[in-house]
Design a protein around this motif. Structure first.
Motif, PDB file in Angstrom:
ATOM      1  N   GLY A  56      26.796 -27.441  58.239  1.00  0.00           N
ATOM      2  CA  GLY A  56      25.757 -28.419  57.932  1.00  0.00           C
ATOM      3  C   GLY A  56      24.397 -27.805  57.679  1.00  0.00           C
ATOM      4  N   TRP A  57      24.137 -26.635  58.291  1.00  0.00           N
ATOM      5  CA  TRP A  57      22.831 -25.999  58.111  1.00  0.00           C
ATOM      6  C   TRP A  57      22.952 -24.504  58.363  1.00  0.00           C
ATOM      7  CZ3 TRP A  57      19.377 -24.475  62.412  1.00  0.00           C
ATOM      8  CH2 TRP A  57      20.005 -24.517  63.653  1.00  0.00           C
ATOM      9  N   VAL A  58      21.851 -23.776  58.154  1.00  0.00           N
ATOM     10  CA  VAL A  58      21.861 -22.327  58.319  1.00  0.00           C
ATOM     11  C   VAL A  58      20.930 -21.967  59.483  1.00  0.00           C
ATOM     12  CG1 VAL A  58      21.431 -20.104  57.203  1.00  0.00           C
ATOM     13  CG2 VAL A  58      22.311 -22.018  55.850  1.00  0.00           C
ATOM     14  N   SER A  59      21.519 -21.545  60.582  1.00  0.00           N
ATOM     15  CA  SER A  59      20.717 -21.237  61.776  1.00  0.00           C
ATOM     16  C   SER A  59      20.223 -19.787  61.740  1.00  0.00           C
ATOM     17  CB  SER A  59      21.584 -21.425  63.020  1.00  0.00           C
ATOM     18  OG  SER A  59      22.627 -20.460  63.008  1.00  0.00           O
ATOM     19  N   ASP A  60      19.323 -19.449  62.661  1.00  0.00           N
ATOM     20  CA  ASP A  60      18.845 -18.059  62.769  1.00  0.00           C
ATOM     21  C   ASP A  60      20.021 -17.118  63.027  1.00  0.00           C
ATOM     22  OD1 ASP A  60      16.328 -18.998  62.422  1.00  0.00           O
ATOM     23  OD2 ASP A  60      15.666 -18.716  64.502  1.00  0.00           O
ATOM     24  N   GLU A  61      20.939 -17.612  63.872  1.00  0.00           N
ATOM     25  CA  GLU A  61      22.099 -16.778  64.198  1.00  0.00           C
ATOM     26  C   GLU A  61      22.939 -16.504  62.940  1.00  0.00           C
ATOM     27  OE1 GLU A  61      24.963 -18.595  66.808  1.00  0.00           O
ATOM     28  OE2 GLU A  61      26.293 -16.883  66.482  1.00  0.00           O
ATOM     29  N   SER A  62      23.132 -17.574  62.133  1.00  0.00           N
ATOM     30  CA  SER A  62      23.898 -17.388  60.886  1.00  0.00           C
ATOM     31  C   SER A  62      23.200 -16.386  59.972  1.00  0.00           C
ATOM     32  CB  SER A  62      24.053 -18.713  60.148  1.00  0.00           C
ATOM     33  OG  SER A  62      24.786 -19.627  60.915  1.00  0.00           O
ATOM     34  N   LEU A  63      21.865 -16.454  59.915  1.00  0.00           N
ATOM     35  CA  LEU A  63      21.133 -15.509  59.060  1.00  0.00           C
ATOM     36  C   LEU A  63      21.386 -14.076  59.512  1.00  0.00           C
ATOM     37  CD1 LEU A  63      17.545 -16.846  58.189  1.00  0.00           C
ATOM     38  CD2 LEU A  63      19.608 -16.817  56.794  1.00  0.00           C
ATOM     39  N   VAL A 118      14.672 -16.251  50.944  1.00  0.00           N
ATOM     40  CA  VAL A 118      15.514 -16.932  49.950  1.00  0.00           C
ATOM     41  C   VAL A 118      15.853 -18.340  50.442  1.00  0.00           C
ATOM     42  CG1 VAL A 118      17.783 -16.912  48.842  1.00  0.00           C
ATOM     43  CG2 VAL A 118      16.438 -14.815  48.977  1.00  0.00           C
ATOM     44  N   ALA A 119      16.234 -18.439  51.715  1.00  0.00           N
ATOM     45  CA  ALA A 119      16.637 -19.744  52.269  1.00  0.00           C
ATOM     46  C   ALA A 119      15.512 -20.765  52.138  1.00  0.00           C
ATOM     47  CB  ALA A 119      17.031 -19.582  53.734  1.00  0.00           C
ATOM     48  N   THR A 120      14.283 -20.335  52.395  1.00  0.00           N
ATOM     49  CA  THR A 120      13.166 -21.285  52.388  1.00  0.00           C
ATOM     50  C   THR A 120      12.679 -21.592  50.987  1.00  0.00           C
ATOM     51  OG1 THR A 120      11.708 -19.414  52.822  1.00  0.00           O
ATOM     52  CG2 THR A 120      12.350 -20.764  54.713  1.00  0.00           C
ATOM     53  N   PHE A 121      13.147 -20.827  50.005  1.00  0.00           N
ATOM     54  CA  PHE A 121      12.723 -21.076  48.620  1.00  0.00           C
ATOM     55  C   PHE A 121      13.492 -22.245  48.010  1.00  0.00           C
ATOM     56  CE2 PHE A 121      12.604 -20.499  44.044  1.00  0.00           C
ATOM     57  CZ  PHE A 121      11.289 -20.100  43.814  1.00  0.00           C
ATOM     58  N   TYR A 122      14.774 -22.340  48.353  1.00  0.00           N
ATOM     59  CA  TYR A 122      15.661 -23.296  47.679  1.00  0.00           C
ATOM     60  C   TYR A 122      15.790 -24.575  48.510  1.00  0.00           C
ATOM     61  CZ  TYR A 122      16.714 -19.294  44.785  1.00  0.00           C
ATOM     62  OH  TYR A 122      16.595 -18.234  43.932  1.00  0.00           O
ATOM     63  N   ASN A 123      15.656 -25.720  47.817  1.00  0.00           N
ATOM     64  CA  ASN A 123      15.559 -26.957  48.603  1.00  0.00           C
ATOM     65  C   ASN A 123      16.897 -27.518  49.089  1.00  0.00           C
ATOM     66  OD1 ASN A 123      16.393 -27.882  46.124  1.00  0.00           O
ATOM     67  ND2 ASN A 123      14.460 -28.896  45.619  1.00  0.00           N
ATOM     68  N   LEU A 124      18.024 -26.940  48.644  1.00  0.00           N
ATOM     69  CA  LEU A 124      19.297 -27.457  49.147  1.00  0.00           C
ATOM     70  C   LEU A 124      19.841 -26.635  50.312  1.00  0.00           C
ATOM     71  CD1 LEU A 124      21.151 -28.476  45.856  1.00  0.00           C
ATOM     72  CD2 LEU A 124      19.858 -29.927  47.418  1.00  0.00           C
ATOM     73  N   ILE A 125      19.064 -25.627  50.752  1.00  0.00           N
ATOM     74  CA  ILE A 125      19.494 -24.864  51.930  1.00  0.00           C
ATOM     75  C   ILE A 125      18.720 -25.407  53.129  1.00  0.00           C
ATOM     76  CG2 ILE A 125      19.558 -22.590  53.036  1.00  0.00           C
ATOM     77  CD1 ILE A 125      19.862 -21.383  50.220  1.00  0.00           C
ATOM     78  N   HIS A 126      19.445 -25.904  54.118  1.00  0.00           N
ATOM     79  CA  HIS A 126      18.796 -26.508  55.287  1.00  0.00           C
ATOM     80  C   HIS A 126      18.646 -25.473  56.392  1.00  0.00           C
ATOM     81  CE1 HIS A 126      19.571 -30.076  53.059  1.00  0.00           C
ATOM     82  NE2 HIS A 126      20.873 -30.109  53.312  1.00  0.00           N
ATOM     83  N   ARG A 127      17.416 -25.276  56.825  1.00  0.00           N
ATOM     84  CA  ARG A 127      17.182 -24.340  57.928  1.00  0.00           C
ATOM     85  C   ARG A 127      16.999 -25.073  59.258  1.00  0.00           C
ATOM     86  NH1 ARG A 127      17.293 -20.673  59.989  1.00  0.00           N
ATOM     87  NH2 ARG A 127      15.563 -19.203  59.881  1.00  0.00           N
TER      88      ARG A 127
END
Lengths: 423, 154
Positions: B36-43, B60-69
């Motif tokens: 569902g999202w990309v956590s710090d651990e996943s990064l 990169v994650a924060t640039f694209y609007n379909l990646i949920h942090r």
């Protein structure tokens, strides 16, 4: 009237199957292309007068002619499909991909062959889920038939095609920003030169083309440049997918001869304005094009004539403003989009557009001043071509500069009355 | 830790590119499909697999609007706020949805079912106003259509 791009579309909106596509003459353009030298395929496209359908209108054959060819050319070479349709008001590429995916794939193979590309990527908008599923399936079918892959139809030509699903951001439509996105980076535009044709994706020769542009390529090879020119009403060859959205009776998308007059599209195809509403203006080709008004309605919708009228053909999908909708509100909506989508790389763009958006919002809320009008005019010059890193900001202020010109009284009313007269 | 399935999906993508960094976006989307999202651990996990620094991946994650942090609800509703939908009353659609789900734009419902987000033009302007819920596009929205759409999701 011939409709090479949409003629096979099914009325139930399902994708044209491979069998039906082949029965209607599909993949014959590829067969023919493979019997001609790659550079000669490029020459046919050049003669056809095909120009890029993504918005900029660059002559396609000429773009290809800058790619290094022959034995000494660096490899792998890439063909990248810009399927990142995100220009507000634009809904043409989605239709082409969903309803006739093999048409795009055939165009990709023929274009890739013409530049001797080894690998093609289809850079697809993440939100276009249906396009993704149908393209993925069509690609698998094309591989089984050896239209894609190793030694295509025994010609000795090899091509891999991959689908890349993007994660958003309008700037990815800018070709060099798109290349950075494909490399897994933030999508900032690159300095030109070097141009992508020479040093593009992963530093190798690359051509980036819009979906609609590529859908034309194999038809040109199959039927010839003269046939393609004959489809058009004006000097720009081919047909064009035109769309109309806004408060018209029948919003929609139609394939018509290039150069069909604006009025004909609006009145005959879109059915004119809804009852009780009057036409005030339109954006002829998406959010980043200048408004045109009543006096321009007889303009043929092609590259040269729309430019003469003071705007751009852009994507050819018009957004119509009616007399019961606030032009300042509409421009605020547009600039909100551009301020949000600015990639943040160069200061004039991110700063100028958020400033512009704030002023427009204040005006809509009845807090604008006469001085704000001067600031808006200043922004249109400050963000003009040459002052920013890429074409994003100059495009962003096109609707603003023309709105100030044609709807200036509406802006002044907002500041003088300290309210939005439509609310 | 990445699951075997996630790792496999990422490796399949890596085969399509000349280097591992190129699949940064694909890899984050793969993780997001499962979690569902990309956590710090996943990064951190992805950083190891791709050989890209966590900082670069986050850039990169924060640039694209379909990646949920940040975590999102079970379903994500994307409401188009671009010009054609605005002309056709997308403000009303947004307000109705927010009121109906008692959540502001950008928020997640108390029961965790829906996250509401704005989105740019969905390319269905002749059927504005529009929205997407998960992978499904909804067109010609009015209150009735919205109700109908919401019942499709548990």
């Amino acid at each position: 009237m011939e409709k090479p791009l949409t003629g096979n579309f099914r009325s139930d909106k399902q994708a044209v199957s491979l069998e039906d596509y082949e029965r209607a003459g599909g993949y014959q353009g590829l067969h023919k292309a493979l019997t001609i030298a790659p550079a000669d395929v490029g020459e046919l496209v050049k003669k056809s007068g095909l120009r890029g359908r993504g918005g900029a209108g660059f002559p396609t054959g000429m773009k290809w002619s800058f790619v290094p060819m022959g034995k000494d050319a660096p490899h792998p070479k890439y063909l990248v499909v810009n399927a990142d349709e995100m220009e507000p008001g634009t809904f043409k590429d989605r239709a082409l991909m969903e309803r006739d995916p093999h048409q795009l794939i055939e165009g990709v193979i023929v274009a890739a062959y013409a530049i001797e590309a080894d690998i093609a990527y289809i850079f697809l908008r993440g939100e276009y889920v249906c396009s993704h599923d149908r393209l993925e399936r069509a690609l698998a079918e094309a591989k089984t038939k050896n239209y894609v892959g190793h030694n295509i139809l025994g010609s000795g030509y090899n091509l891999e095609i991959h689908l890349h699903v993007s994660a958003g951001r309008y700037i990815c439509g800018e070709e060099t920003a798109l290349l950075n996105a494909l490399e897994g980076k933030r999508a900032h535009p690159r300095t030109k030169p070097p141009f992508p044709q020479v040093s593009g994706l992963f530093g190798k020769p690359t051509i980036v083309q819009n979906v609609e542009t590529l859908c034309n390529v194999h038809h040109i090879v199959k039927n010839g440049p003269d046939w393609f020119r004959g489809l058009s009403k004006t000097e720009d060859g081919g047909t064009k997918l035109y769309g109309v959205s806004g408060k018209v009776k029948k919003p929609g998308l139609w394939e018509l001869p290039m150069g069909t007059p604006m009025r004909e599209i609006l009145e005959d195809h879109a059915g004119g304005m809804r009852d009780g509403l009057h036409f005030r203006g339109l954006l002829p080709g998406g959010a980043s094009t200048d408004f045109l008004i009543e006096e321009h309605l007889d303009t043929p919708m092609d590259y040269g004539n729309v430019q003469k009228a003071g705007s751009r053909l852009g994507t050819g999908t018009m957004v119509v403003l009616d007399d019961k909708t606030c032009p300042v509100g509409m421009v605020w909506n547009l600039e909100h989009f551009f301020a949000q989508e600015s990639c943040g790389w160069c200061t004039p763009c991110w700063s100028g557009l958020s400033w512009t958006e704030k002023i427009l919002l204040a005006m809509e809320q009845g807090k604008g001043s006469r001085q704000d009008l001067d600031t808006l005019t200043f922004q249109t010059k400050f963000l003009a071509p040459g002052n920013t890193f890429c074409a994003f900001a100059p495009g962003a202020v096109e609707p603003l500069q023309s709105a100030l010109k044609y709807f200036g009284d509406d802006f002044r009313k907002h500041v003088d009355e300290q309210r939005c007269p439509w609310k | 830790m990445l699951t075997t399935e996630e790792r496999q999906e990422i490796e399949e993508k890596i085969a399509e590119y000349p280097n591992r960094q190129a699949v940064s976006i694909d890899a984050m989307l793969a993780v997001q499909r499962h979690r569902g999202w990309v956590s710090d651990e996943s990064l951190r996990d992805l950083s190891e697999v791709l050989g890209v620094s966590v900082a670069d991946l986050d850039g990169v994650a924060t640039f694209y609007n379909l990646i949920h942090r940040k975590p999102v609800g079970k379903h994500v509703a994307l409401i188009c706020d671009s010009v054609s939908c605005w002309l056709m009353g997308s403000d009303k659609v947004r307000d109705h949805l927010c009121a109906r789900l008692s959540t502001p734009l950008g928020g997640t419902t108390a029961d965790g079912r829906f996250t509401l987000l704005p989105i740019v033009c969905l390319g269905a302007c002749d059927h504005a106003p529009t929205m997407m819920i998960d992978d499904e596009l909804y067109e010609d929205l009015d209150e009735e259509r919205i109700e109908e759409a919401l019942t499709q999701y548990d």
